[in-house]
Scaffold this active site. Structure first.
Site, short mmCIF file in Angstrom:
data_model
loop_
_atom_site.label_atom_id
_atom_site.label_comp_id
_atom_site.label_asym_id
_atom_site.label_seq_id
_atom_site.Cartn_x
_atom_site.Cartn_y
_atom_site.Cartn_z
N SER A 32 0.82 -1.22 0.00
CA SER A 32 0.00 0.00 0.00
C SER A 32 0.85 1.27 0.00
CB SER A 32 -0.92 0.01 1.22
OG SER A 32 -1.62 1.24 1.25
N LYS A 89 -13.18 -5.27 1.89
CA LYS A 89 -14.21 -4.35 1.39
C LYS A 89 -15.62 -4.90 1.52
CE LYS A 89 -11.21 -2.07 -1.99
NZ LYS A 89 -11.06 -1.59 -3.37
N ALA A 154 -13.56 -5.23 -7.96
CA ALA A 154 -13.31 -3.97 -8.67
C ALA A 154 -14.25 -3.83 -9.85
CB ALA A 154 -11.86 -3.91 -9.13
P1 NDP Z 1 -10.83 -9.98 -7.47
O1 NDP Z 1 -9.90 -11.05 -6.98
O2 NDP Z 1 -12.09 -9.69 -6.75
O3 NDP Z 1 -11.23 -10.30 -9.00
C1 NDP Z 1 -10.26 -10.72 -9.92
C2 NDP Z 1 -10.82 -10.70 -11.34
O4 NDP Z 1 -9.72 -10.90 -12.25
C3 NDP Z 1 -11.82 -11.80 -11.63
O5 NDP Z 1 -12.75 -11.33 -12.57
C4 NDP Z 1 -10.93 -12.89 -12.25
O6 NDP Z 1 -11.63 -13.71 -13.13
C5 NDP Z 1 -9.99 -12.05 -13.06
N1 NDP Z 1 -8.72 -12.70 -13.32
C6 NDP Z 1 -7.78 -13.01 -12.42
N2 NDP Z 1 -6.70 -13.54 -13.03
C7 NDP Z 1 -7.00 -13.56 -14.37
C8 NDP Z 1 -6.30 -14.00 -15.52
N3 NDP Z 1 -5.07 -14.52 -15.44
N4 NDP Z 1 -6.89 -13.84 -16.73
C9 NDP Z 1 -8.12 -13.30 -16.83
N5 NDP Z 1 -8.84 -12.87 -15.76
C10 NDP Z 1 -8.28 -13.01 -14.54
O7 NDP Z 1 -9.89 -8.69 -7.57
P2 NDP Z 1 -10.37 -7.15 -7.53
O8 NDP Z 1 -11.59 -7.07 -8.34
O9 NDP Z 1 -10.36 -6.65 -6.16
O10 NDP Z 1 -9.15 -6.43 -8.30
C11 NDP Z 1 -8.97 -6.56 -9.68
C12 NDP Z 1 -7.85 -5.65 -10.15
O11 NDP Z 1 -8.19 -4.29 -9.98
C13 NDP Z 1 -6.54 -5.88 -9.38
O12 NDP Z 1 -5.50 -5.88 -10.32
C14 NDP Z 1 -6.44 -4.67 -8.49
O13 NDP Z 1 -5.08 -4.32 -8.25
C15 NDP Z 1 -7.12 -3.60 -9.34
N6 NDP Z 1 -7.69 -2.49 -8.54
C16 NDP Z 1 -7.19 -1.23 -8.72
C17 NDP Z 1 -7.69 -0.17 -8.00
C18 NDP Z 1 -7.14 1.20 -8.21
O14 NDP Z 1 -7.39 2.08 -7.38
N7 NDP Z 1 -6.44 1.44 -9.30
C19 NDP Z 1 -8.76 -0.36 -6.99
C20 NDP Z 1 -9.23 -1.73 -6.89
C21 NDP Z 1 -8.68 -2.75 -7.63
P3 NDP Z 1 -12.34 -15.09 -12.67
O15 NDP Z 1 -13.73 -14.73 -12.24
O16 NDP Z 1 -12.28 -15.89 -13.92
O17 NDP Z 1 -11.50 -15.65 -11.57
#
Ligand code: NDP
Length: 305
Positions: A32, A89, A154
């Site tokens: 962070s 969250k 997200a």
């Molecule tokens: P979650 O773990 O809740 O969700 C992950 C998502 O990514 C799912 O839809 C998952 O798909 C998909 N996924 C994971 N690995 C892969 C892959 N190799 N190929 C394709 N899809 C994949 O994470 P969050 O939603 O909390 O976070 C998602 C991203 O957003 C992170 O990278 C985080 O750093 C970023 N973020 C950035 C913020 C900012 O302020 N800039 C704020 C919040 C988040 P599946 O359903 O198939 O598993």
């Protein structure tokens, strides 16, 4: 990445701080950069309003099982506000006494304010996303066809933001169909928007995806340099712009492909900054110095390289 100490639940049990405390909690939390970003803003605010000299933003590593106890202790120790990151969250929602209208349909809170009846929960991620996209790509999401990638926390926040802003269309692509269907079901009936969101398989993009859309990556594909991009941009109608929520690394393979195709593209640092700025506005009830937060966040990321 940040020189700020990482505190734990046992530090919180014996906590004593003679000022106004704020904190981010997550598990893990070592990535962070919120403490340097917020403390830089507070130092700037203290130049004109000296009471902010006594404000300080800390970071805590709190495992999910300890969240209920930690939230009680943060109140007891009179912390004014908290930011929540993975995995808290959604878990925190049942511990707030009041939830903001914008946060309720998302089912997740990233900002808490300590009020007399209890924690008041907010979600500033959607605001951060819209403001970040406007700042870096010059587009207003309410005017854009949106191709959103992901169905996790997200993506859920982004989808609700798109629904609330009544974007002309919303297409959501996700690797795992069950997760996509669950998200579509949850957001389908949550707004008065007449055009229903549509789901698709990002490995087999449908031909009727709109041309000139804004592509938003809300998957974690790209966090590691070996990750395949969540979609091949050359297989979809040419987008107007690509926004990747990932900011570390600063250039994912998706962003690199966008640039190679001359598509305007930006990473998620601006979202991080604007969600943080809105949280600090909620706690301080003041406008906050966003440019200072941006400089501090950028410096902290560069230090971590
Ligand atoms: P979650 O773990 O809740 O969700 C992950 C998502 O990514 C799912 O839809 C998952 O798909 C998909 N996924 C994971 N690995 C892969 C892959 N190799 N190929 C394709 N899809 C994949 O994470 P969050 O939603 O909390 O976070 C998602 C991203 O957003 C992170 O990278 C985080 O750093 C970023 N973020 C950035 C913020 C900012 O302020 N800039 C704020 C919040 C988040 P599946 O359903 O198939 O598993």
């Amino acid at each position: 990445m940040s020189a700020d100490p990482i505190y734990t639940l046992s530090d919180l049990e014996k906590w004593s701080f003679n000022g106004t405390a704020l904190a981010v909690l997550g598990h893990p939390i070592k990535h962070s950069i919120s403490p340097p970003m917020h403390n830089a803003a507070l130092a700037e605010m203290a130049r004109t309003e000296p009471q902010f000299k006594a404000w300080r933003y800390f970071r805590f590593d709190i495992p999910p099982d300890d969240l209920p106890r930690a939230l009680d202790l943060f109140r007891e120790k009179k912390f004014l506000g908290l930011n929540l990151t993975v995995p808290h969250k959604t878990l925190a929602v049942k511990h707030v006494s009041k939830i903001d209208d914008a946060a309720r349909p998302i089912g997740a809170v990233n900002t808490l304010k300590n009020t007399a009846p209890g924690w008041h929960g907010y979600n500033t991620d959607g605001y951060g996303l819209s403001a970040g996209i406007r700042e870096t790509l010059g587009c207003n999401i309410q005017e854009q066809h949106i191709i959103l990638l992901g169905a996790g926390g997200a993506a859920r926040g982004a989808a609700v933001e798109c629904r609330q802003r009544a974007t002309p269309s919303l297409w959501i692509g996700n690797r795992t169909k069950e997760n996509l269907d669950a998200l579509l079901k949850d957001i389908g009936s949550s707004s008065a928007h007449p055009a229903s969101p549509r789901g698709f398989d990002p490995h087999n993009p449908p031909v009727d995806l709109p041309t000139g859309a804004l592509v938003i990556n809300a998957t974690s594909a790209g966090l590691r340099p070996t990750d395949e991009p969540p979609i091949d941009l050359s297989r979809i109608p040419r987008p107007a712009a690509v926004y990747d929520m990932i900011y570390n690394p600063p250039e994912t393979r998706l962003l690199a492909q966008a640039r190679s195709l001359n598509i305007p593209a930006a990473n998620g640092l601006s979202m991080l900054i604007h969600q943080g700025a809105r949280a600090l506005e909620i706690w301080s009830e003041r406008p906050v110095p966003v440019a200072i937060m941006r400089d501090a966040a950028t410096a902290a990321l560069n230090q971590g390289k």
